[in-house]
Design a protein around this motif. Sequence first.
Motif, mmCIF file in Angstrom:
data_model
loop_
_atom_site.group_PDB
_atom_site.id
_atom_site.type_symbol
_atom_site.label_atom_id
_atom_site.label_comp_id
_atom_site.label_asym_id
_atom_site.label_seq_id
_atom_site.Cartn_x
_atom_site.Cartn_y
_atom_site.Cartn_z
ATOM 1 N N UNK A 40 0.776 -1.314 0.126
ATOM 2 C CA UNK A 40 0.141 0.157 0.081
ATOM 3 C C UNK A 40 0.830 1.312 -0.090
ATOM 4 N N UNK A 54 0.937 3.864 12.667
ATOM 5 C CA UNK A 54 0.010 3.484 11.493
ATOM 6 C C UNK A 54 1.065 3.419 10.363
ATOM 7 N N UNK A 58 1.991 0.024 8.226
ATOM 8 C CA UNK A 58 1.832 -0.246 6.836
ATOM 9 C C UNK A 58 3.211 -0.384 6.099
ATOM 10 N N UNK A 61 4.722 -3.889 6.756
ATOM 11 C CA UNK A 61 3.871 -4.761 5.839
ATOM 12 C C UNK A 61 4.578 -4.839 4.391
ATOM 13 N N UNK A 106 1.145 -6.815 15.222
ATOM 14 C CA UNK A 106 -0.112 -6.315 14.278
ATOM 15 C C UNK A 106 0.065 -7.099 13.075
ATOM 16 N N UNK A 110 -1.522 -11.743 9.635
ATOM 17 C CA UNK A 110 -1.487 -12.188 8.080
ATOM 18 C C UNK A 110 -0.180 -12.966 7.729
ATOM 19 N N UNK B 265 -6.407 6.125 1.614
ATOM 20 C CA UNK B 265 -5.369 5.168 1.523
ATOM 21 C C UNK B 265 -6.073 4.013 2.179
ATOM 22 N N UNK B 269 -6.331 1.667 -0.410
ATOM 23 C CA UNK B 269 -4.772 1.027 -0.448
ATOM 24 C C UNK B 269 -3.746 1.931 -1.044
ATOM 25 N N UNK B 325 -6.157 -1.731 -4.484
ATOM 26 C CA UNK B 325 -5.153 -2.907 -3.859
ATOM 27 C C UNK B 325 -6.131 -4.154 -4.147
ATOM 28 N N UNK B 329 -5.869 -7.882 0.357
ATOM 29 C CA UNK B 329 -4.740 -6.900 0.801
ATOM 30 C C UNK B 329 -5.417 -5.856 1.495
ATOM 31 N N UNK B 332 -6.525 -6.255 4.789
ATOM 32 C CA UNK B 332 -5.361 -6.343 5.517
ATOM 33 C C UNK B 332 -5.110 -4.864 6.058
ATOM 34 N N UNK B 333 -4.968 -4.132 5.028
ATOM 35 C CA UNK B 333 -4.771 -2.507 5.196
ATOM 36 C C UNK B 333 -5.684 -1.993 6.167
ATOM 37 N N UNK B 335 -7.791 -3.731 8.336
ATOM 38 C CA UNK B 335 -7.400 -4.205 9.761
ATOM 39 C C UNK B 335 -6.272 -3.545 10.331
ATOM 40 N N UNK B 336 -5.209 -3.326 9.812
ATOM 41 C CA UNK B 336 -4.096 -2.516 10.414
ATOM 42 C C UNK B 336 -4.575 -1.145 10.876
ATOM 43 N N UNK B 337 -5.238 -0.346 9.983
ATOM 44 C CA UNK B 337 -5.832 0.884 10.322
ATOM 45 C C UNK B 337 -6.876 0.797 11.792
#
Lengths: 302, 365
Positions: A40, A54, A58, A61, A106, A110, B265, B269, B325, B329, B332-333, B335-337
């Motif tokens: 990303x 954050x 990202x 990753x 975190x 995945x 984003x 993504x 994305x 994926x 995943x992004x 979920x991270x957020x």
Amino acid sequence: MRVAYWPGCVSRGFTPELHGSMALVAPLLDIELVQLDRACCTGAGVIAEHNQELADTLNARTFALAQNVDGAELMMNICSTCQGAQSECQERLDASAEYRAHVNETLAAEGLSYEKGLDNKNFLWLLVEEIGLDELRARVKRPLTDLKVGPFYGCYIVRPVDRLGIDAVERPRDTYLAQVIETLGGTVIEYAGSHKCCGFPIITMNKEASLKQAGRHLGDAVDADADCLVTPCPLCHLNLDLQQPLAERTVGRELNMPVLHLPQLVGLALGLEPKELGMQRHVVKPSSVIDWTTSVVAGVGT
Amino acid sequence: MAEAHKPPQDFTLRLRRYDPESGDAPFWEEHTIQLGPHRSVLEGILQAKARFDGSIGIRCSCRAAICGSCGVRINGQPGLACHTHLDKALAASRDGVIEVEPMGNMPVIKDLIVDMDAVHWKKIQRVTPWLINKEPIPEREYIVPRESMIDVTQSMACIQCGACVSDCLSMEVDPLFVGPAALAKAYRFVGDPRDAQQFERLKDLAEDPHGIFDCTHCFKCIEACPKGVAPMSQIMRLRRRATGDHHIVDRNNGERHEAAFVGLVKDHGLLWEAELLPRSYGGNNFFGKFAPPSALELIDSLPVITKALLRRKVTPMGALKPHKLPKDDLKQVKRIYDTVEGRDERIELNLYISGYDEDVEEAPA
């Protein structure tokens, strides 16, 4: 060499000619690009400004995805801003095992994990440090004879020097653009703005100041008699090329300064045609401004 | 330690001279001095002044990098003359001559002396550089948790030398920009738990067109600072507090730009530039681009938009449809957020304070 390739967002959005020309240039230099399609946006500093953890997570990753690419020697990007934003996150991740473990926690859902010490290089660094200037020179098919090129680095790839691994003697990465221009047979133009800011980050916040920066540096390059500028940063390209008509209005002078992406300049010297490299897509058409009959061997039409 | 006692050698200094009262233009003047390679550029200048020309103007006091008086540009880089070794300066020189000139962005009074009052101190005063007490004022000292002050120690390290102001690239085009030194000072109080007006300070600096959102993120001040204050990082902290903690929506699009960027984003993504710009002006949602401020911006940018479309740099479909994305994926992004933004407290690692693992490991026990 095989690299995990992060093209960035803008190179696939507003400056598609950058990603396109990189794809054409890579095979000519024996670089195999394994594109990180799943990664990303780096956040360009803005996500870090919003929430540091954050941005770090990202990008961790992305680093983990790059480390999973089979046989890749390193990770490569084609955007100064990506390089800077990623280097900032990597500096924190590499500095503290505790913090790295926290971020990896975190990512664990995945099955991803970032291991300290990823080698992440902009195409410019890779050209000089991995391919080498001698090798590059050997592959030049159409030397950029008499083409006067001003380097424009982009802040994120020249500062801060410690974080970016710049050393005046060992690794003078803030002189690489000039070295590459010379290697390709061009003439390096020194001017005041080469290492300054294009102004892009504040284009929505203080448009006048932003365009004044772009206009001033472009004007300095005009005064130094440059034919064109070259930049490894697509965001700089947006402010210097796309916004150039507005920059002209802001600084009150005609500029007409073409701005090339680094892979375009390399591609020209390696024998590719301007059209293949997407140069007709620029707002300031390099094909109509530069006197190609004296600058580069072989005619370069639009 | 042997290096510190190397014998004196010749160094040539190229000094920028200017005396506004003379009516003459500025000029360069070279002097060759003899000093050990680990002596400072300031000592070199003072030797030139003592031996060759007593009229050389330089401001200095402590000679130990703590008073902040001798800020100059050495080989084009801002810094303290007393804190730069002659051999290092020589290595960084272009032609074997150490170039010393006055700092930028400030008027020159004479030779290497700039008018700090006219620029630097005015800007420092602009940010109310003192603590505004919370009421009621305690009879004795304020007691605050030790940890709550660690965050501001970096900005407290500032010695007011003006090196960051000298090379600020925003100030170069916008002299009204509050600037790195003053904004770092502002954070010193915004981050202080004893201060009563953190919101007002932030609101003031966010609404000012030359305030926190006028910083162009060029890292010049981080590179210039001889004390590791990293003014730009303090400006980013101010922005984070203004937008994230106090939800200040400013007239400069600062908050909207950040919200639009972070939101796009999260949703795609990748960045969707065609949507980012109008949302930065009109508001962070689908309808943002239809709001009057983004329409005005659209009209202003028409010459550029037309050209970009004509050259097929941007196709209408490319602008209307974001690149995205793959689905998994993007999940995943997101979920991270959700994980990171769902925390009770923002986690920030400041390497100035925490240091690096290696340094801790290598430090003698």
